[in-house]
Design a protein around this motif. Structure first.
Motif, PDB file in Angstrom:
ATOM      1  N   ALA A  40       7.455  -9.082 -21.270  1.00 41.76           N
ATOM      2  CA  ALA A  40       6.444  -9.456 -22.243  1.00 41.76           C
ATOM      3  C   ALA A  40       6.586  -8.567 -23.480  1.00 41.76           C
ATOM      4  CB  ALA A  40       5.052  -9.308 -21.634  1.00 41.76           C
ATOM      5  N   ILE A  41       6.020  -9.017 -24.572  1.00 45.90           N
ATOM      6  CA  ILE A  41       6.105  -8.255 -25.827  1.00 45.90           C
ATOM      7  C   ILE A  41       5.490  -6.878 -25.624  1.00 45.90           C
ATOM      8  CG2 ILE A  41       5.339  -8.143 -28.209  1.00 45.90           C
ATOM      9  CD1 ILE A  41       5.488 -11.180 -28.287  1.00 45.90           C
ATOM     10  N   GLY A  42       6.246  -5.853 -26.000  1.00 38.96           N
ATOM     11  CA  GLY A  42       5.738  -4.496 -25.920  1.00 38.96           C
ATOM     12  C   GLY A  42       5.803  -3.870 -24.544  1.00 38.96           C
ATOM     13  N   LYS A  43       6.408  -4.589 -23.586  1.00 34.75           N
ATOM     14  CA  LYS A  43       6.495  -4.071 -22.221  1.00 34.75           C
ATOM     15  C   LYS A  43       7.945  -4.051 -21.755  1.00 34.75           C
ATOM     16  CE  LYS A  43       1.881  -5.515 -20.770  1.00 34.75           C
ATOM     17  NZ  LYS A  43       1.087  -6.208 -19.719  1.00 34.75           N
ATOM     18  N   GLY A  44       8.175  -3.330 -20.669  1.00 37.44           N
ATOM     19  CA  GLY A  44       9.502  -3.274 -20.104  1.00 37.44           C
ATOM     20  C   GLY A  44       9.805  -4.480 -19.239  1.00 37.44           C
ATOM     21  N   ARG A  45      11.067  -4.643 -18.884  1.00 37.20           N
ATOM     22  CA  ARG A  45      11.467  -5.743 -18.031  1.00 37.20           C
ATOM     23  C   ARG A  45      11.069  -5.436 -16.591  1.00 37.20           C
ATOM     24  NH1 ARG A  45      17.349  -8.340 -18.961  1.00 37.20           N
ATOM     25  NH2 ARG A  45      16.461  -8.236 -21.070  1.00 37.20           N
ATOM     26  N   GLU A  46      10.483  -6.419 -15.925  1.00 36.11           N
ATOM     27  CA  GLU A  46      10.010  -6.212 -14.567  1.00 36.11           C
ATOM     28  C   GLU A  46      10.478  -7.325 -13.638  1.00 36.11           C
ATOM     29  OE1 GLU A  46       5.721  -6.259 -14.579  1.00 36.11           O
ATOM     30  OE2 GLU A  46       5.606  -8.379 -15.133  1.00 36.11           O
ATOM     31  N   LEU A  47      10.639  -6.976 -12.388  1.00 36.10           N
ATOM     32  CA  LEU A  47      11.016  -7.963 -11.383  1.00 36.10           C
ATOM     33  C   LEU A  47       9.872  -8.936 -11.150  1.00 36.10           C
ATOM     34  CD1 LEU A  47      12.934  -8.966  -9.077  1.00 36.10           C
ATOM     35  CD2 LEU A  47      11.648  -7.408  -7.577  1.00 36.10           C
ATOM     36  N   GLY A  54      21.110 -14.771   2.033  1.00 39.07           N
ATOM     37  CA  GLY A  54      20.636 -15.096   3.366  1.00 39.07           C
ATOM     38  C   GLY A  54      19.239 -15.672   3.387  1.00 39.07           C
ATOM     39  N   GLY A  55      18.580 -15.706   2.226  1.00 33.01           N
ATOM     40  CA  GLY A  55      17.265 -16.323   2.127  1.00 33.01           C
ATOM     41  C   GLY A  55      16.083 -15.370   2.167  1.00 33.01           C
ATOM     42  N   SER A  56      16.312 -14.075   2.234  1.00 32.35           N
ATOM     43  CA  SER A  56      15.208 -13.123   2.209  1.00 32.35           C
ATOM     44  C   SER A  56      14.654 -13.020   0.795  1.00 32.35           C
ATOM     45  CB  SER A  56      15.677 -11.751   2.675  1.00 32.35           C
ATOM     46  OG  SER A  56      16.093 -11.806   4.018  1.00 32.35           O
ATOM     47  N   THR A  57      13.323 -13.058   0.696  1.00 36.13           N
ATOM     48  CA  THR A  57      12.678 -13.062  -0.619  1.00 36.13           C
ATOM     49  C   THR A  57      11.856 -11.809  -0.852  1.00 36.13           C
ATOM     50  OG1 THR A  57      10.777 -14.267   0.272  1.00 36.13           O
ATOM     51  CG2 THR A  57      12.550 -15.577  -0.689  1.00 36.13           C
ATOM     52  N   ASN A  58      11.629 -11.542  -2.126  1.00 39.32           N
ATOM     53  CA  ASN A  58      10.854 -10.385  -2.555  1.00 39.32           C
ATOM     54  C   ASN A  58      10.085 -10.804  -3.793  1.00 39.32           C
ATOM     55  OD1 ASN A  58      10.020  -7.636  -2.812  1.00 39.32           O
ATOM     56  ND2 ASN A  58      11.631  -7.306  -4.314  1.00 39.32           N
ATOM     57  N   TYR A  59       8.764 -10.528  -3.811  1.00 39.56           N
ATOM     58  CA  TYR A  59       7.921 -10.924  -4.934  1.00 39.56           C
ATOM     59  C   TYR A  59       7.157  -9.740  -5.497  1.00 39.56           C
ATOM     60  CZ  TYR A  59       8.514 -15.789  -3.378  1.00 39.56           C
ATOM     61  OH  TYR A  59       9.034 -17.012  -3.018  1.00 39.56           O
ATOM     62  N   ALA A  60       6.941  -9.785  -6.790  1.00 36.67           N
ATOM     63  CA  ALA A  60       6.018  -8.829  -7.402  1.00 36.67           C
ATOM     64  C   ALA A  60       4.600  -9.164  -6.949  1.00 36.67           C
ATOM     65  CB  ALA A  60       6.111  -8.907  -8.917  1.00 36.67           C
ATOM     66  N   ASP A  61       3.778  -8.143  -6.813  1.00 39.11           N
ATOM     67  CA  ASP A  61       2.401  -8.370  -6.370  1.00 39.11           C
ATOM     68  C   ASP A  61       1.663  -9.339  -7.299  1.00 39.11           C
ATOM     69  OD1 ASP A  61       1.816  -4.934  -5.238  1.00 39.11           O
ATOM     70  OD2 ASP A  61       2.754  -6.660  -4.248  1.00 39.11           O
ATOM     71  N   ALA A  62       1.982  -9.263  -8.589  1.00 37.23           N
ATOM     72  CA  ALA A  62       1.249 -10.069  -9.575  1.00 37.23           C
ATOM     73  C   ALA A  62       1.486 -11.572  -9.419  1.00 37.23           C
ATOM     74  CB  ALA A  62       1.639  -9.636 -10.983  1.00 37.23           C
ATOM     75  N   VAL A  63       2.570 -11.949  -8.751  1.00 36.73           N
ATOM     76  CA  VAL A  63       2.907 -13.375  -8.655  1.00 36.73           C
ATOM     77  C   VAL A  63       2.893 -13.895  -7.217  1.00 36.73           C
ATOM     78  CG1 VAL A  63       4.344 -13.122 -10.699  1.00 36.73           C
ATOM     79  CG2 VAL A  63       5.422 -13.123  -8.436  1.00 36.73           C
ATOM     80  N   ARG A  64       2.781 -13.000  -6.258  1.00 33.75           N
ATOM     81  CA  ARG A  64       2.832 -13.432  -4.859  1.00 33.75           C
ATOM     82  C   ARG A  64       1.712 -14.436  -4.584  1.00 33.75           C
ATOM     83  NH1 ARG A  64       2.925  -8.788  -2.800  1.00 33.75           N
ATOM     84  NH2 ARG A  64       5.186  -8.583  -2.649  1.00 33.75           N
ATOM     85  N   GLY A  65       2.066 -15.522  -3.931  1.00 31.26           N
ATOM     86  CA  GLY A  65       1.106 -16.583  -3.624  1.00 31.26           C
ATOM     87  C   GLY A  65       1.022 -17.655  -4.702  1.00 31.26           C
ATOM     88  N   ARG A  66       1.559 -17.381  -5.872  1.00 30.72           N
ATOM     89  CA  ARG A  66       1.548 -18.369  -6.961  1.00 30.72           C
ATOM     90  C   ARG A  66       2.955 -18.869  -7.294  1.00 30.72           C
ATOM     91  NH1 ARG A  66       0.135 -16.823 -11.918  1.00 30.72           N
ATOM     92  NH2 ARG A  66       0.707 -14.628 -11.625  1.00 30.72           N
ATOM     93  N   PHE A  67       3.933 -17.981  -7.177  1.00 34.59           N
ATOM     94  CA  PHE A  67       5.315 -18.324  -7.498  1.00 34.59           C
ATOM     95  C   PHE A  67       6.124 -18.431  -6.208  1.00 34.59           C
ATOM     96  CE2 PHE A  67       5.563 -16.189 -11.985  1.00 34.59           C
ATOM     97  CZ  PHE A  67       4.416 -16.874 -12.362  1.00 34.59           C
ATOM     98  N   THR A  68       7.114 -19.316  -6.237  1.00 38.66           N
ATOM     99  CA  THR A  68       8.013 -19.467  -5.098  1.00 38.66           C
ATOM    100  C   THR A  68       9.450 -19.487  -5.595  1.00 38.66           C
ATOM    101  OG1 THR A  68       6.371 -20.761  -3.874  1.00 38.66           O
ATOM    102  CG2 THR A  68       8.652 -20.887  -3.118  1.00 38.66           C
ATOM    103  N   ILE A  69      10.278 -18.642  -5.001  1.00 39.24           N
ATOM    104  CA  ILE A  69      11.689 -18.607  -5.354  1.00 39.24           C
ATOM    105  C   ILE A  69      12.498 -19.258  -4.240  1.00 39.24           C
ATOM    106  CG2 ILE A  69      12.130 -16.304  -4.370  1.00 39.24           C
ATOM    107  CD1 ILE A  69      13.970 -15.806  -6.825  1.00 39.24           C
TER     108      ILE A  69
END
Length: 116
Positions: A40-47, A54-69
């Motif tokens: 985002a503007i003025g912020k660093g790059r974040e995961l 193999g299909g193992s996933t990892n989500y940022a807390d801010a998007v867990r439950g809303r985003f699906t990879i």
């Protein structure tokens, strides 16, 4: 070399959905991790989220439950389905490919704007 081509993104109202896609080509290793980062503007790059071959996933807390990879290993593509979008999700989203310990590759970025 690995090339990453992103598609999707755009403008959506709060509560809406968007789908980002990233296709990798070139010297693809069978074992790899693909994912999405955002800046985002003025912020660093974040995961945002990543997924192993193999299909193992990892989500940022801010998007867990809303985003699906998800990914298709045969097509070397990774998809980020974003639901219940919030204004704070507004950012440039970057596709990432990596095979540690090698240096990662990045896509060109795609803008996601959540606004009414």
């Amino acid at each position: 070399q690995v090339q990453l081509v992103e598609s999707g993104g755009g403008l959506v109202q709060p509560g809406g959905s968007l789908r980002l896609s990233c296709a990798a080509s070139g010297s693809i290793f069978r074992l790899n991790v693909m994912g999405w980062y955002r800046q985002a503007i003025g912020k660093g790059r974040e995961l945002v989220a990543d997924i192993t071959s193999g299909g193992s996933t990892n989500y940022a807390d801010a998007v867990r439950g809303r985003f699906t990879i998800s990914r298709d290993n045969d097509k070397n593509t990774v998809i980020l389905q974003m639901n219940s979008l919030k204004p704070e999700d507004t950012a440039v989203y970057y596709c990432n490919y990596r095979t540690p310990p090698r240096s990662p590759y990045w896509g060109q970025g795609t803008q996601v704007t959540v606004s009414s």
